[in-house]
Write an enzyme that holds these catalytic residues in place. Structure first.
Site, PDB file in Angstrom:
ATOM      1  N   TYR A  59     -82.515   4.792   8.494  1.00 54.77           N
ATOM      2  CA  TYR A  59     -81.679   5.817   9.129  1.00 54.77           C
ATOM      3  C   TYR A  59     -80.983   5.201  10.319  1.00 54.77           C
ATOM      4  CZ  TYR A  59     -81.785  10.499   7.230  1.00 54.77           C
ATOM      5  OH  TYR A  59     -81.535  11.596   6.470  1.00 54.77           O
ATOM      6  N   GLU A  61     -78.199   6.958  12.308  1.00 54.63           N
ATOM      7  CA  GLU A  61     -77.165   7.869  12.817  1.00 54.63           C
ATOM      8  C   GLU A  61     -76.590   7.329  14.117  1.00 54.63           C
ATOM      9  OE1 GLU A  61     -79.949  10.740  11.965  1.00 54.63           O
ATOM     10  OE2 GLU A  61     -78.524  12.182  11.160  1.00 54.63           O
ATOM     11  N   ASP A 205     -53.416   7.859   2.613  1.00 53.49           N
ATOM     12  CA  ASP A 205     -54.612   7.777   1.767  1.00 53.49           C
ATOM     13  C   ASP A 205     -54.349   6.627   0.791  1.00 53.49           C
ATOM     14  OD1 ASP A 205     -56.583   7.897  -0.104  1.00 53.49           O
ATOM     15  OD2 ASP A 205     -56.580  10.085  -0.274  1.00 53.49           O
ATOM     16  N   THR A 231     -61.006   4.338  -0.452  1.00 52.57           N
ATOM     17  CA  THR A 231     -62.296   4.039  -1.074  1.00 52.57           C
ATOM     18  C   THR A 231     -62.437   2.523  -1.160  1.00 52.57           C
ATOM     19  OG1 THR A 231     -61.191   4.250  -3.187  1.00 52.57           O
ATOM     20  CG2 THR A 231     -62.533   6.097  -2.509  1.00 52.57           C
ATOM     21  N   LYS A 234     -62.300   0.528  -5.715  1.00 51.85           N
ATOM     22  CA  LYS A 234     -61.236   0.445  -6.729  1.00 51.85           C
ATOM     23  C   LYS A 234     -60.781  -1.022  -6.811  1.00 51.85           C
ATOM     24  CE  LYS A 234     -59.994   5.326  -6.543  1.00 51.85           C
ATOM     25  NZ  LYS A 234     -60.469   6.031  -5.342  1.00 51.85           N
ATOM     26  N   ARG A 240     -69.233   1.597  -4.151  1.00 48.54           N
ATOM     27  CA  ARG A 240     -68.713   2.960  -4.094  1.00 48.54           C
ATOM     28  C   ARG A 240     -68.828   3.447  -2.652  1.00 48.54           C
ATOM     29  NH1 ARG A 240     -67.047   6.497  -7.510  1.00 48.54           N
ATOM     30  NH2 ARG A 240     -67.128   4.792  -8.978  1.00 48.54           N
TER      31      ARG A 240
HETATM   32  N1  DSN Z   1     -61.163   9.803  -8.921  1.00 55.30           N
HETATM   33  C1  DSN Z   1     -60.182   8.928  -8.372  1.00 55.30           C
HETATM   34  C2  DSN Z   1     -59.220   8.434  -9.382  1.00 55.30           C
HETATM   35  O1  DSN Z   1     -59.626   8.189 -10.490  1.00 55.30           O
HETATM   36  O2  DSN Z   1     -58.051   8.263  -9.090  1.00 55.30           O
HETATM   37  C3  DSN Z   1     -59.473   9.528  -7.207  1.00 55.30           C
HETATM   38  O3  DSN Z   1     -60.398   9.956  -6.313  1.00 55.30           O
END
Ligand code: DSN
Length: 420
Positions: A59, A61, A205, A231, A234, A240
């Site tokens: 933990y 925080e 974003d 994120t 990708k 993740r």
């Molecule tokens: N789920 C993602 C995508 O496949 O584009 C976006 O958050």
């Protein structure tokens, strides 16, 4: 030592054979099928090691040096290293590695810059936006007055004149750019100008394309934006999770919005894994990878056009292509199912001005991050396009789907994933 890193698979198999079997069959699925979901990738064994480590037990925080729990000396080091790598990689003034996901990062952005009821301007979901950009079923659409801009019908490109006109009319507190199904580059300079004209915060974003920015394969939004959320799993090829970059002036607001505003304890195994992925991105091999992702996607889009389908906006500048498949007489939902049955993992996707519902759609979205990680090049893209075209046409027939699947398996076997 291996058991400390969650790698003692024999122990898992004897303790919980049901879950162990799922881990194995998922590995098998990832190895054998063609992974064309534009938002997925194969992260490195090093990243997986950190994710399965004892850092998961801690933990923490708060932030490095200012935690609410003792015993954070080691995890502090990992987070500091990760923050410094993020700032170096993106030339950012501030980085926060704690968001659990892209959606969580976006909750923090809303919280840092807006109050419920404020007006935000973002790309419409049917034109490629994201749930957190104002969908009525998401907190963003329920708690904020989200106005949308979209793409022109003629060329399916963002209409910056319309965006400016809407911004002047609705005077948003924040303008969001970035999308999940827009295959083209976004002009961040124009968006900065519009934000300045109306006094809005510029939020990008960048979840989909940040890995291409990290690999210096496309222009960066970081110099223009007040805040960039994304994120890490990708094209970026990390664990993740989510991350936020911002100007130094917004650092305190962002950090407070993430913790205690939106999250409790960060997932320190994921924070360390993000640090590892960022180091990988700083390597020149990653830059070659990012450029290859785009070359492959251009080749795939053009090969799908040769198969009689239409690439929305006429092609792609990025890692994803949106394909209008109406010429096949098959809708996106059925195409997705038939491809799945044939060993090709992709997703149905609405195209701009889609006459079908979001659950059916007239399109599919394909992406090349994963196949490029496994070493495929432009040579394989026409083969993949032909397999997709055959799956869409013939995938209802079990024997034909099985035949396509064995060709898919033969192709992926030449580019082994996690070979050990
Ligand atoms: N789920 C993602 C995508 O496949 O584009 C976006 O958050």
């Amino acid at each position: 030592m291996s058991q400390f890193f969650g790698a003692d698979f024999d122990q898992l198999q004897s303790q919980d054979p049901e879950i162990a079997a799922i881990l194995l069959s998922e590995l098998d699925r990832q190895r054998k099928n063609l992974q064309l979901i534009a938002s997925e990738n194969f992260t490195s064994p090093a990243v997986l090691t950190a994710l399965g480590s004892t850092l998961s037990n801690k933990y923490a925080e708060g932030y490095p040096g200012k935690r609410y729990y003792g015993g954070c000396e080691e995890v502090d080091k990992a987070e500091v290293i990760g923050i410094e790598r993020a700032k170096e990689l993106f030339g950012a003034e501030h980085a926060n590695l704690q968001p659990h996901s892209g959606a969580s990062a976006n909750v923090a952005v809303y919280q840092a810059f807006t109050k419920p009821g404020d007006t935000v301007l973002a790309m419409s979901l049917p034109h490629g936006g994201h749930l957190t950009h104002g969908s009525k079923v998401n907190f963003s659409g329920k708690w904020f007055n989200v106005e949308s801009y979209g793409v022109r019908k003629e060329d399916e490109l963002i209409d910056y004149d319309e965006l400016r006109e809407i911004a002047k009319r609705v005077r948003p507190k924040m303008i969001c750019s970035g999308a999940t199904a827009y295959p083209r580059l976004i002009d961040f300079k124009i968006i900065r100008e519009i934000c300045d004209e109306v006094g809005a915060i510029m939020w990008v974003d960048a979840a989909h394309f940040i890995g291409l920015v990290a690999g210096k394969a496309i222009p960066s939004p970081v110099p223009y934006a007040d805040v960039v959320s994304f994120t890490t799993h990708k094209v970026l090829r990390g664990p993740r999770g989510g991350m936020i970059l911002s100007k130094a002036a917004h650092a305190a607001a962002i950090d407070k919005a993430v913790f205690p505003g939106m999250q409790g304890g960060p997932i320190m195994s994921a924070v360390a894994a993000k640090a590892i992925a960022l180091k990988e991105c700083l390597d020149s091999a990653y830059q070659d990878y990012a450029k290859q992702v785009i070359l492959n996607c251009k080749a795939l889009a053009s090969a799908l056009e040769k198969e009689g389908m239409r690439a929305v906006s006429g092609g792609t500048d990025t890692h994803l292509a949106l394909i209008d498949i109406r010429s096949t007489g098959i809708n996106g939902k059925v195409a997705d199912e038939r491809c799945g049955k044939s060993g090709i993992t992709l997703n149905k996707n609405a195209i701009p001005y889609d006459p079908e519902t979001p659950a059916v759609t007239s399109g599919i979205r394909v992406g090349t991050p994963a196949v490029t990680t496994q070493g495929m090049s432009v040579t394989e893209m026409p083969i993949i396009a032909s397999l997709i075209a055959r799956a869409i046409k013939d995938g209802a027939d079990d024997a034909k789907a099985a035949a396509i699947r064995s060709e898919v398996n033969a192709l992926t076997a030449k580019f082994p994933v996690y070979p050990r």
